[in-house]
Enzyme design. Sequence first.
Site, PDB file in Angstrom:
ATOM      1  N   SER A   1     -40.868  -9.853  11.348  1.00  0.00           N
ATOM      2  CA  SER A   1     -41.975 -10.626  11.888  1.00  0.00           C
ATOM      3  C   SER A   1     -41.952 -10.473  13.408  1.00  0.00           C
ATOM      4  CB  SER A   1     -41.847 -12.091  11.470  1.00  0.00           C
ATOM      5  OG  SER A   1     -42.915 -12.857  11.952  1.00  0.00           O
TER       6      SER A   1
ATOM      7  N   LYS B   1     -48.745 -12.394  11.719  1.00  0.00           N
ATOM      8  CA  LYS B   1     -47.343 -12.798  11.693  1.00  0.00           C
ATOM      9  C   LYS B   1     -47.194 -14.275  11.312  1.00  0.00           C
ATOM     10  CE  LYS B   1     -45.628  -8.826  12.447  1.00  0.00           C
ATOM     11  NZ  LYS B   1     -45.013  -8.107  11.303  1.00  0.00           N
TER      12      LYS B   1
ATOM     13  N   TYR C   1     -53.114  -9.861  15.573  1.00  0.00           N
ATOM     14  CA  TYR C   1     -51.744  -9.483  15.220  1.00  0.00           C
ATOM     15  C   TYR C   1     -50.886 -10.738  15.072  1.00  0.00           C
ATOM     16  CZ  TYR C   1     -46.943  -7.835  15.767  1.00  0.00           C
ATOM     17  OH  TYR C   1     -45.597  -7.612  15.588  1.00  0.00           O
TER      18      TYR C   1
END
Length: 284
Positions: free
Chosen positions: A143, A161, A157
Amino acid sequence: MIHQNDSSKGTKVWFITGASRGFGRVWADAALKRGDKVAATARKLESIADFKEKYGENVLALQLDVTNPDQVKTAVEQAHAHFGRLDIVLNNAGYSLVGTIEEGSADDVRALYETNIFGTLSVIKAALPLLREQGGGHILGTSSGLGHVTLPVIGYYCSSKWAFEAIHESLAKEVEAFGIKVTIIEPGAYATEFGSQDSLKFAVGMDLYTDFKTKFVDSLKTMERGDPEATPDAIFKIVDVENPPLRFFLGSHNLPWICAAYAERLALWEEWESVSNAAQGQPK
């Protein structure tokens, strides 16, 4: 105190996605160097061909596009059959979409999630029946500290995560009874190839954000980055320990940064606590 499990120190079998560069390559190479066996996967076989030349029968190189669920299932099952078991399933494949929230198209975001989330899920779902059958295993996912906080320009993005973190936290509770462990690896900024063209995709830009994005990118250029080659020992401690953590910060920068972010959140929630409580109404 961390207690090592002597039975866990033997040769391990890894399945690693995104092994052609960055952490995936560093960790695959380090695992092989210590005598473990690795099913290394990448979209282009030539990018991991050197593993076979260097480590021989200890490595199985497989072509894999994680956005293809059928190919994922075949690769996981092939690796399991080849080595007889899978001890560690490491989801490392992923990339970042660069662009503001307004700039990112629906197609851009779908493609990002196809790799970062649905690709990861395909690997997990393919591996789980095999791990249950063999009586256990360890699922690791790469992660980021950005699974807890966000930055502008790479918000999508970050969102992938955050989803990655939630999925693995739920998974850990669901598979614990089967002897399957789950750890989320959360790196800070490292000098990997993650900033390369292969690891970044760019949304179509809008002129009004150009100056903002330029300043943001310039600020990243001055950021201190960790050494990827310093990380394998930490990863080995995680996979060799009897009770691995669900979450593990990789590097020294994340803990103070995220502690500060959570302190700010707690202060804000407490500031609005009376309004929140009033909205509870009477018990039903």
